[in-house]
Design a protein around this motif. Structure first.
Motif, short mmCIF file in Angstrom:
data_model
loop_
_atom_site.label_atom_id
_atom_site.label_comp_id
_atom_site.label_asym_id
_atom_site.label_seq_id
_atom_site.Cartn_x
_atom_site.Cartn_y
_atom_site.Cartn_z
N SER A 59 -60.41 38.24 5.01
CA SER A 59 -59.74 37.51 5.85
C SER A 59 -59.10 36.17 5.34
CB SER A 59 -60.94 37.02 6.82
OG SER A 59 -62.19 36.71 6.15
N SER A 60 -59.61 35.64 3.92
CA SER A 60 -59.04 34.65 3.42
C SER A 60 -57.55 35.10 3.04
CB SER A 60 -59.89 34.31 2.11
OG SER A 60 -61.05 33.88 2.48
N GLY A 61 -57.36 36.40 2.51
CA GLY A 61 -55.92 36.92 2.37
C GLY A 61 -55.09 36.64 3.45
N ILE A 62 -55.70 37.03 4.64
CA ILE A 62 -54.76 37.15 5.84
C ILE A 62 -54.25 35.53 6.15
CG2 ILE A 62 -54.73 37.33 8.49
CD1 ILE A 62 -56.76 39.57 7.92
N ARG A 63 -55.37 34.73 6.02
CA ARG A 63 -54.90 33.34 6.32
C ARG A 63 -54.01 32.82 5.35
NH1 ARG A 63 -59.49 29.24 7.64
NH2 ARG A 63 -58.80 29.60 9.82
N LEU A 64 -54.24 33.09 3.99
CA LEU A 64 -53.37 32.65 2.82
C LEU A 64 -51.78 33.40 3.20
CD1 LEU A 64 -52.73 31.29 0.26
CD2 LEU A 64 -53.51 33.35 -0.75
N ARG A 65 -51.71 34.40 3.53
CA ARG A 65 -50.43 34.92 3.80
C ARG A 65 -49.60 34.47 4.88
NH1 ARG A 65 -53.11 39.65 1.76
NH2 ARG A 65 -53.64 40.20 3.84
N HIS A 66 -50.60 34.05 5.93
CA HIS A 66 -49.99 33.04 7.09
C HIS A 66 -49.47 31.69 6.63
CE1 HIS A 66 -49.55 31.39 11.23
NE2 HIS A 66 -50.41 30.60 10.75
N TRP A 67 -50.25 31.27 5.90
CA TRP A 67 -49.69 29.70 5.38
C TRP A 67 -48.56 29.98 4.51
CZ3 TRP A 67 -54.99 27.60 3.01
CH2 TRP A 67 -55.92 27.26 4.03
N LEU A 68 -48.49 30.93 3.77
CA LEU A 68 -47.21 31.10 2.77
C LEU A 68 -46.13 31.64 3.61
CD1 LEU A 68 -48.85 32.96 -0.47
CD2 LEU A 68 -48.44 30.33 0.41
N GLY A 69 -46.38 32.20 4.79
CA GLY A 69 -45.28 32.79 5.57
C GLY A 69 -44.54 33.96 4.93
N ILE A 70 -45.31 34.82 4.39
CA ILE A 70 -44.89 36.18 3.78
C ILE A 70 -45.75 37.40 4.40
CG2 ILE A 70 -43.82 35.25 1.99
CD1 ILE A 70 -45.90 35.94 0.14
N GLU A 71 -44.95 38.46 4.44
CA GLU A 71 -45.90 39.51 4.68
C GLU A 71 -46.81 40.28 3.60
OE1 GLU A 71 -45.64 40.83 7.95
OE2 GLU A 71 -44.59 39.16 8.52
N ARG A 72 -47.47 41.15 4.07
CA ARG A 72 -48.53 41.62 3.14
C ARG A 72 -47.74 42.42 1.86
NH1 ARG A 72 -53.95 43.44 3.17
NH2 ARG A 72 -54.23 45.14 1.83
N MET A 160 -53.84 23.37 -2.96
CA MET A 160 -54.15 24.02 -1.59
C MET A 160 -55.74 24.05 -1.53
SD MET A 160 -51.37 26.95 -1.11
CE MET A 160 -52.32 27.71 0.02
N PRO A 161 -56.19 24.03 -0.13
CA PRO A 161 -57.39 24.23 -0.09
C PRO A 161 -57.67 25.64 0.03
CG PRO A 161 -56.53 23.71 2.06
CD PRO A 161 -55.58 23.27 0.95
N HIS A 162 -58.93 26.19 0.24
CA HIS A 162 -59.22 27.65 0.19
C HIS A 162 -58.88 28.07 1.50
CE1 HIS A 162 -61.04 31.45 -0.49
NE2 HIS A 162 -60.72 31.49 -1.97
N PRO A 163 -58.27 29.35 1.74
CA PRO A 163 -58.41 29.71 3.15
C PRO A 163 -59.39 30.39 3.81
CG PRO A 163 -57.08 31.10 1.63
CD PRO A 163 -57.49 29.94 0.95
N SER A 164 -60.50 30.34 2.90
CA SER A 164 -61.75 31.06 3.65
C SER A 164 -62.34 30.45 5.02
CB SER A 164 -63.00 30.85 2.79
OG SER A 164 -64.12 31.21 3.17
N PRO A 165 -62.54 31.48 5.88
CA PRO A 165 -63.06 31.05 7.12
C PRO A 165 -64.34 30.29 7.08
CG PRO A 165 -62.76 33.35 7.04
CD PRO A 165 -62.65 33.19 5.55
N ARG A 166 -64.88 30.05 6.15
CA ARG A 166 -65.95 29.16 5.77
C ARG A 166 -65.58 27.67 5.51
NH1 ARG A 166 -69.52 32.45 1.38
NH2 ARG A 166 -67.14 33.05 0.83
N ASN A 167 -64.24 27.63 5.49
CA ASN A 167 -63.66 26.18 5.31
C ASN A 167 -63.10 25.59 6.44
OD1 ASN A 167 -63.19 24.35 3.32
ND2 ASN A 167 -61.20 25.05 2.38
N GLN A 168 -63.38 26.13 7.76
CA GLN A 168 -62.94 25.61 8.94
C GLN A 168 -63.35 24.05 9.25
OE1 GLN A 168 -60.84 28.21 9.89
NE2 GLN A 168 -61.34 27.17 11.91
N LEU A 169 -64.26 23.84 8.56
CA LEU A 169 -64.71 22.15 8.96
C LEU A 169 -63.61 21.46 8.16
CD1 LEU A 169 -66.67 20.05 9.93
CD2 LEU A 169 -67.99 20.13 7.84
N TRP A 170 -63.28 21.80 6.90
CA TRP A 170 -62.28 20.82 6.21
C TRP A 170 -60.98 20.83 6.96
CZ3 TRP A 170 -57.33 20.99 4.04
CH2 TRP A 170 -57.28 20.12 3.14
N LEU A 171 -60.54 22.23 7.32
CA LEU A 171 -59.25 22.36 8.34
C LEU A 171 -59.12 21.54 9.61
CD1 LEU A 171 -58.63 26.05 7.55
CD2 LEU A 171 -57.32 24.28 6.37
#
Length: 198
Positions: A59-72, A160-171
């Motif tokens: 799930s961290s990778g999914i968010r990271l790719r979303h941030w980067l704006g590139i496909e898998r 960058m911050p880590h895209p982990s779902p556990r980082n929701q509070l920071w975001l």
């Protein structure tokens, strides 16, 4: 250089240097190619990545790719994107979550590996450990300070911050990251990868 890099990658993937300290054993996960123009430096693989052998395959990778704006598919094209974490193997968990990446990787392998990636135009420093290693005394007092001061590190680095779902509070506490920095990040990544196609 391709032959030299391939030989080094084979050596890294066979590494057992700290296996006795790893709860799931050694399974170094990284990707690199001499033509890569974007370098992604994260922390260390999680359990899902350990078992699949595919970096950011969670799930961290999914968010990271979303941030980067590139496909898998583009993200996993090693001729465009190199993925070299601070620790190559899953380090295990402690009382407060994932353990830090094993220091043996960056000490032993990064000085040999990074010079074999001569075309890197932008290095994404994801999380505290990557920022501490690459920026040293130039980083801010906290991760938030470092990321907020991102313009200072361009054009070579982008923290960058880590895209982990556990980082929701920071975001949630730092909405400026996705509102202001992510659009710049996408533009920089697009420009860098466009050069790879030329």
């Amino acid at each position: 250089m391709r032959t030299e890099l391939n030989a080094l990658l084979s050596e890294i993937r066979a590494c057992k240097l700290c296996e006795s300290q790893l709860p799931l054993g050694a399974n170094p996960v990284l990707r690199a190619h001499p033509k890569a123009r974007l370098l992604v430096v994260g922390q260390a693989p999680g359990t899902r990545v350990h078992h699949s052998g595919i970096p950011w395959n969670d799930s961290s990778g999914i968010r990271l790719r979303h941030w980067l704006g590139i496909e898998r598919e583009r993200f996993y094209d090693e001729r465009s994107v190199a993925i070299v974490p601070m620790g190559f193997c899953y380090p295990g968990t402690g009382s407060s979550g994932d353990l830090p990446p094993r220091p043996e990787c960056s000490k032993t392998w990064h000085p040999k590996l990074l010079p074999l990636l001569p075309n890197i135009q932008l290095t994404l420093l994801i999380g505290h450990y990557a920022q501490a290693y690459f920026l040293g005394a130039e980083r801010g007092r906290t991760l938030t300070d470092t990321v907020r001061d991102w313009q200072r590190y361009l054009p070579k680095y982008l923290p960058m911050p880590h895209p982990s779902p556990r980082n929701q509070l920071w975001l949630r506490s730092n909405p400026w990251f996705e509102a202001d920095l992510v659009p710049v990040l996408r533009k920089r990544v697009a420009d860098v990868l466009e050069g790879a196609e030329a």
